[in-house]
Design a protein around this motif. Structure first.
Motif, short mmCIF file in Angstrom:
data_model
loop_
_atom_site.label_atom_id
_atom_site.label_comp_id
_atom_site.label_asym_id
_atom_site.label_seq_id
_atom_site.Cartn_x
_atom_site.Cartn_y
_atom_site.Cartn_z
N HIS A 240 0.86 -1.52 -0.20
CA HIS A 240 -0.05 -0.54 -0.06
C HIS A 240 0.85 1.34 -0.10
O HIS A 240 0.51 2.19 -0.77
CB HIS A 240 -1.06 -0.07 1.36
N ALA A 241 1.59 0.98 1.47
CA ALA A 241 2.77 2.18 0.57
C ALA A 241 3.67 2.97 0.02
O ALA A 241 3.45 4.01 -0.46
CB ALA A 241 3.73 2.14 1.81
N ILE A 242 3.73 1.61 -1.41
CA ILE A 242 4.90 1.98 -2.39
C ILE A 242 3.51 1.78 -3.35
O ILE A 242 4.15 2.26 -4.73
CB ILE A 242 6.03 1.19 -2.47
N LEU A 243 2.12 1.81 -3.54
CA LEU A 243 1.63 1.93 -4.49
C LEU A 243 1.32 2.96 -4.99
O LEU A 243 0.81 4.05 -4.08
CB LEU A 243 -0.44 1.02 -4.51
N ALA A 244 1.18 3.54 -6.06
CA ALA A 244 0.23 4.88 -6.64
C ALA A 244 -0.83 5.07 -5.90
O ALA A 244 -1.59 4.45 -6.56
CB ALA A 244 0.72 4.92 -8.09
N GLU A 246 -4.95 4.87 -6.34
CA GLU A 246 -5.73 4.42 -7.76
C GLU A 246 -4.38 3.42 -7.69
O GLU A 246 -5.25 2.65 -8.72
CB GLU A 246 -5.94 5.18 -8.25
N GLY A 247 -3.60 3.14 -7.01
CA GLY A 247 -3.04 1.52 -7.67
C GLY A 247 -3.41 0.80 -7.58
O GLY A 247 -4.71 0.64 -6.93
N HIS A 248 -3.40 -0.74 -8.16
CA HIS A 248 -3.73 -1.59 -8.17
C HIS A 248 -3.46 -3.31 -7.77
O HIS A 248 -1.34 -2.98 -7.76
CB HIS A 248 -3.67 -2.71 -9.55
N LEU A 249 -3.25 -3.47 -6.90
CA LEU A 249 -2.53 -5.29 -6.78
C LEU A 249 -3.33 -6.50 -6.63
O LEU A 249 -4.37 -6.18 -6.58
CB LEU A 249 -2.36 -4.85 -5.10
N PHE A 250 -2.61 -7.21 -7.51
CA PHE A 250 -3.16 -8.44 -8.02
C PHE A 250 -3.05 -9.70 -7.45
O PHE A 250 -1.08 -9.52 -7.13
CB PHE A 250 -2.57 -8.70 -9.81
N THR A 258 -9.69 -9.63 3.03
CA THR A 258 -10.62 -9.76 3.88
C THR A 258 -10.30 -9.15 4.26
O THR A 258 -10.60 -7.51 4.55
CB THR A 258 -10.26 -11.18 3.81
N ASP A 259 -10.23 -9.45 5.93
CA ASP A 259 -10.38 -7.97 6.49
C ASP A 259 -8.68 -7.28 6.78
O ASP A 259 -8.52 -6.00 7.42
CB ASP A 259 -10.07 -8.30 8.21
N MET A 260 -8.00 -8.13 5.97
CA MET A 260 -6.18 -7.24 5.81
C MET A 260 -6.57 -5.57 4.40
O MET A 260 -6.26 -4.80 4.04
CB MET A 260 -5.47 -7.58 5.17
N LYS A 261 -8.21 -5.81 3.78
CA LYS A 261 -7.59 -4.49 3.11
C LYS A 261 -7.75 -2.97 3.27
O LYS A 261 -6.55 -2.54 2.42
CB LYS A 261 -9.45 -4.64 2.50
N LYS A 262 -7.98 -3.23 4.35
CA LYS A 262 -7.33 -1.29 4.93
C LYS A 262 -7.82 -0.26 4.78
O LYS A 262 -8.98 -0.19 3.36
CB LYS A 262 -5.96 -1.39 5.30
N GLU A 263 -6.44 0.51 3.21
CA GLU A 263 -6.96 1.50 2.72
C GLU A 263 -7.63 0.42 0.45
O GLU A 263 -6.43 1.37 0.00
CB GLU A 263 -5.98 2.02 2.70
N PHE A 264 -7.53 -0.71 0.60
CA PHE A 264 -7.68 -0.68 -0.31
C PHE A 264 -9.39 -1.18 -0.76
O PHE A 264 -10.27 -1.75 0.25
CB PHE A 264 -7.52 -2.57 -0.76
N LYS A 265 -9.84 -0.92 -2.15
CA LYS A 265 -11.20 -1.39 -2.44
C LYS A 265 -10.86 -2.47 -3.30
O LYS A 265 -10.05 -3.14 -4.84
CB LYS A 265 -11.53 -0.01 -3.40
N SER A 266 -11.82 -3.41 -3.44
CA SER A 266 -12.07 -4.96 -4.06
C SER A 266 -12.44 -4.00 -5.14
O SER A 266 -13.92 -4.02 -5.77
CB SER A 266 -12.78 -5.99 -2.89
N LYS A 267 -12.42 -4.63 -6.28
CA LYS A 267 -12.42 -4.66 -7.55
C LYS A 267 -12.93 -5.82 -8.59
O LYS A 267 -13.92 -5.71 -9.17
CB LYS A 267 -10.84 -3.46 -8.77
N SER A 268 -12.20 -6.86 -8.43
CA SER A 268 -12.75 -7.91 -8.21
C SER A 268 -12.29 -9.11 -8.03
O SER A 268 -11.32 -8.49 -6.67
CB SER A 268 -12.60 -7.86 -10.04
N ALA A 269 -12.23 -10.92 -7.40
CA ALA A 269 -11.90 -11.74 -7.03
C ALA A 269 -10.39 -11.26 -7.34
O ALA A 269 -9.68 -11.53 -8.21
CB ALA A 269 -12.21 -12.55 -7.46
N SER A 270 -9.71 -10.99 -6.30
CA SER A 270 -7.92 -11.31 -6.65
C SER A 270 -7.93 -9.75 -6.92
O SER A 270 -6.46 -9.07 -7.26
CB SER A 270 -7.76 -12.64 -6.67
N ILE A 271 -8.88 -8.76 -7.35
CA ILE A 271 -8.22 -7.59 -7.60
C ILE A 271 -8.59 -6.36 -6.13
O ILE A 271 -9.27 -6.39 -6.53
CB ILE A 271 -8.21 -7.26 -9.30
#
Length: 275
Positions: A240-244, A246-250, A258-271
């Motif tokens: 999270h710290a090194i992503l720009a 609105e950057g994406h994590l696959f 799951t409960d580690m989402k923190k400041e991530f939004k789920s865009k799709s399964a595993s995205i």
């Protein structure tokens, strides 16, 4: 030499050492797997027990044996263009990602294994960006194992490894070569030049190296399943710290934040997307 047997006390030492230095959490049921994977190395070194090998490992100040151990313990299963739905997602969002980044694209294949993933990224971009040279694109590919990195940097793959690729992709991005009368495919220099390969430990590595490099996309697939929850949490925080913005994590299809989402939004399964 007698058949080597890994005793529970010795296995406990390896469990702690591997967790501390590689980040992989090995359950007690993995004792026979570790015994099988380390036995050959113990014999190669002329040692008589796993206890002697543990002492040898701890005494190695240069870290060369730790690298070798990482290669033995890590499971390097990969293929070209795995996780089909992720590539479809990227295809439909590539234009907006490039627009948001101002034409500067930084991608990290964070556990690249033998290279199929970063080369898939490079082929994908070549296919969907006909004017690719107009953009500032860099792909970083890292792995904890120097053994698989060597394969990745060579860009040489067997027919079996290339089975998932179409004939069109093989013609456009590979050259057929014979190695000891066996058919292989050599990735094109055009794609190899786009990728920087480096050895990096996701658990113990120095993330300060990325302080000035915001990534637009990070691929870290089928890695976190080997880590315990505290290590997973720490890794997700670092990503999270090194992503720009609105950057994406696959991640892998068998994984979830799951409960580690923190400041991530789920865009799709595993995205996931950084908020």
């Amino acid at each position: 030499m007698q058949r080597l047997v890994l005793r529970r006390k010795e296995f406990s030492l390896f469990q702690a050492f591997i967790y501390k230095n590689i980040g992989i959490s090995l359950g007690d049921h993995k004792i026979y797997l570790v015994q099988a994977r380390l036995a050959k190395r113990v014999k190669q070194l002329g040692l008589e027990s796993f206890g002697e090998y543990y002492d040898f490992l701890v005494a190695d100040r240069k870290g060369g044996e730790l690298e070798y151990l990482s290669s033995l313990i890590s499971t390097n299963v990969t293929s070209f263009f795995r996780e089909h739905k992720q590539w479809e997602f990227l295809k439909s969002h590539l234009a907006s990602i490039l627009e948001r980044s101002g034409g500067r694209l930084r991608i990290w294949s964070a556990a690249c294994s033998s290279g199929e993933e970063p080369y898939s990224i490079a082929m994908f971009l070549a296919e969907h960006l006909p004017n690719m040279t107009q953009y500032d694109i860099k792909i970083l590919a890292t792995d904890v194992s120097p053994k698989v990195l060597k394969i990745a940097m060579s860009g040489m793959y067997s027919q079996k490894a290339c089975m998932s690729l179409s004939d069109e992709y093989l013609r456009k991005y590979f050259s057929p070569v014979l190695v000891e009368n066996e058919a292989y495919y050599q990735i094109s220099d055009m794609l190899k030049k786009q990728i920087i390969f480096r050895e990096f430990n996701l658990v113990t590595g120095d993330y300060d190296l990325f302080a000035q490099k915001a990534f637009d996309i990070i691929f870290c697939r089928n890695v976190m399943i080997y880590f315990d929850r505290p290590t997973q949490n720490k890794l997700v925080d670092r990503f999270h710290a090194i992503l720009a913005k609105e950057g994406h994590l696959f991640i892998g299809s068998s994984e979830a934040l799951t409960d580690m989402k923190k400041e991530f939004k789920s865009k799709s399964a595993s995205i996931y997307q950084k908020a």
